[in-house]
Write an enzyme that holds these catalytic residues in place. Structure first.
Site, PDB file in Angstrom:
ATOM      1  N   ASP A 229       0.812  -1.102   0.068  1.00 30.37           N
ATOM      2  CA  ASP A 229      -0.025  -0.012  -0.029  1.00 30.37           C
ATOM      3  C   ASP A 229       0.914   1.356  -0.006  1.00 30.37           C
ATOM      4  OD1 ASP A 229      -2.421  -1.429   0.123  1.00 30.37           O
ATOM      5  OD2 ASP A 229      -2.556  -1.062   2.250  1.00 30.37           O
TER       6      ASP A 229
ATOM      7  N   ARG B 236       0.223   5.106  17.484  1.00 23.98           N
ATOM      8  CA  ARG B 236      -0.080   6.081  16.542  1.00 23.98           C
ATOM      9  C   ARG B 236       0.165   7.713  16.749  1.00 23.98           C
ATOM     10  NH1 ARG B 236       0.289   2.572  13.161  1.00 23.98           N
ATOM     11  NH2 ARG B 236      -1.437   1.395  12.682  1.00 23.98           N
TER      12      ARG B 236
ATOM     13  N   ASP C 239      -7.330   3.879  13.034  1.00 28.28           N
ATOM     14  CA  ASP C 239      -6.355   4.655  12.629  1.00 28.28           C
ATOM     15  C   ASP C 239      -6.166   5.887  11.792  1.00 28.28           C
ATOM     16  OD1 ASP C 239      -4.991   2.838  14.465  1.00 28.28           O
ATOM     17  OD2 ASP C 239      -4.779   1.388  12.759  1.00 28.28           O
TER      18      ASP C 239
ATOM     19  N   SER D 180      -5.199  -9.205   8.102  1.00 22.23           N
ATOM     20  CA  SER D 180      -4.475  -8.046   8.468  1.00 22.23           C
ATOM     21  C   SER D 180      -4.029  -7.947  10.020  1.00 22.23           C
ATOM     22  CB  SER D 180      -5.559  -6.845   7.947  1.00 22.23           C
ATOM     23  OG  SER D 180      -5.139  -5.693   8.605  1.00 22.23           O
TER      24      SER D 180
END
Ligand code: ARG
Length: 402
Positions: free
Chosen positions: A13, A93, A122, A173
């Site tokens: 990605d 994050r 996220d 994932s």
């Protein structure tokens, strides 16, 4: 040409995003790859980013900073989202956002980009943390915009000469750092189905774990773990050690239905051996060293603290002010928890502390009893007084007495 700082994992990605940001928005891309204990090869990520056409590629080992500034405060606060999730991804994050803002300043970038999809928490966390630290920076989320399937991304990569990363073909994932690993998608999306063994990577299957229990002692000083089985360690090393020890006993698997910030329920599989052990051990030392009212208040604080972390509000005023309360309230949380790890279960079996509020001579029913029984008499008379008055003045109706 405007510049953008892209959070770069080295995967498909974000590799495609390096090229796409230039094509679509005519941006010069600077990448940032942070190692928070997720097994990322920093040099490899740097090489790939530059090969694909990034102007600069920054790599940062953020593990110590992650532990001291994010993981330890969350542990001290007892922050478990919905009573279970130790918040590994959610805690990472705001740190990544903080590092990206630093890189943006150094490289005169006016934008930040990340590889989050449009369905998760996220995207919110990156965006809100960036806004809090640098309201002038604009945030873009290529994957949310481009609507390419995986096959289309691979095709895009081939067309642009981007080497497609050899990602282990996985139906899931995942995201991981030293505080835990998360796993979603595939068969896990059916909440009625037991997770297959290949969803787990850090913990062994209960039946394959040793039957003899592994006893473990963790020492805390002011709410921070400092020793395992008597050996002093920095918090980072201590977490790595406990991930290994507890993982081998099958401890640390979490299977939960979680309420996402954006309103969906999702089924999440986590592995967090060190976090599970440390939260249990920390709680055990708190039980011994804090008063009843502080303990109760701490449960409220822990829950609110967890929600703030989960919801991306790490840099908000309330989280910071709660942190000041937490570090003050932890000053006596010094002592040792003894745990028994066995085939997936983690139980506290002992606790000691130089600051213990447990008074044996008051608690005992044995000969050394120093409790003043006469005091109980008067106390109960006063405690029951309102009920005695009520009974006299307001005769009980049958349903009150049930
Ligand atoms: N649901 C968790 C959170 O919001 C973990 C998400 C991690 N992402 C993943 N692809 N597994 O914090």
């Amino acid at each position: 040409m405007n510049r953008v700082v892209l959070a770069y994992s080295g995967g498909l990605d974000t590799s495609v995003a390096i090229r796409w940001l230039r094509e679509k928005y005519d941006l010069e891309v600077v990448t940032l790859t942070a190692d928070l204990g997720g097994g990322i090869d920093l040099e490899e990520a740097r090489r790939r980013a530059l090969d694909i056409g990034a102007r600069d590629a920054y790599v940062v080992d953020g593990r110590e900073e992650f532990v001291s500034d994010f993981v330890m405060p969350a542990l001290q606060a007892g922050a478990l989202y919905e009573d279970l999730y130790p918040l590994a991804t959610a805690l990472a994050r705001p740190l990544i956002a903080r590092i990206m803002v630093g890189v943006a300043r150094r490289s005169n970038a006016s934008l930040i980009a990340h590889g989050c999809t449009g369905k998760g928490n996220d995207q919110v966390r990156f965006d809100v943390a960036t806004t809090a630290l640098a309201p002038d920076l604009k945030v873009i989320a290529p994957i949310r915009e481009w609507h390419m399937s995986r096959e289309e991304e691979i095709e895009y990569a081939r067309r642009h000469g981007i080497e497609v990363p050899v990602e282990r073909e996985s139906p899931y994932s995942t995201d991981e750092n030293l505080w835990g690993r998360s796993c979603e998608c595939g068969i896990l999306e059916d909440p009625s189905v037991e997770p297959p063994e290949d969803a787990y990577a850090w913990t062994c299957r209960r039946q394959e774990a040793p039957t003899t229990p592994r006893y473990l002692e963790v020492d805390f000083e002011s709410g921070i773990p400092v020793r395992v089985d008597g050996t002093a360690m920095g918090a980072l090393e201590l977490i790595e050690e406990l991930n290994r020890i507890a993982g081998e006993t099958g401890v640390g698997r979490i299977d939960m239905i979680e309420n996402r910030l954006i309103g969906l329920k999702s089924r999440e599989i986590y592995e967090a051996p060190a976090a599970v052990v440390l939260h249990a051990a920390h709680r055990a030392v708190e039980d011994l060293t804090l008063t009843k009212d502080t303990l109760r208040f701490n449960r409220l604080v822990g829950q609110t603290y967890a929600d703030l972390i989960y919801n991306g509000l790490w840099f908000g005023a309330l989280r910071r002010d709660l942190a000041a309360y937490v570090s003050s309230a932890q000053r006596h949380v010094t002592g040792t928890a003894r745990l028994k790890l066995q085939q997936g279960s983690c139980t506290v079996v002992g606790r000691t502390s130089p600051a213990s509020l447990y008074d044996h001579d008051l608690a005992t029913y044995g000969g050394e009893d120093t409790f003043d029984y006469r005091a109980a008499d008067g106390f109960i008379a006063l405690w029951g007084l309102p009920l005695r008055v009520q009974a006299r003045r307001q005769s009980l109706v049958p349903s009150d007495a049930e």
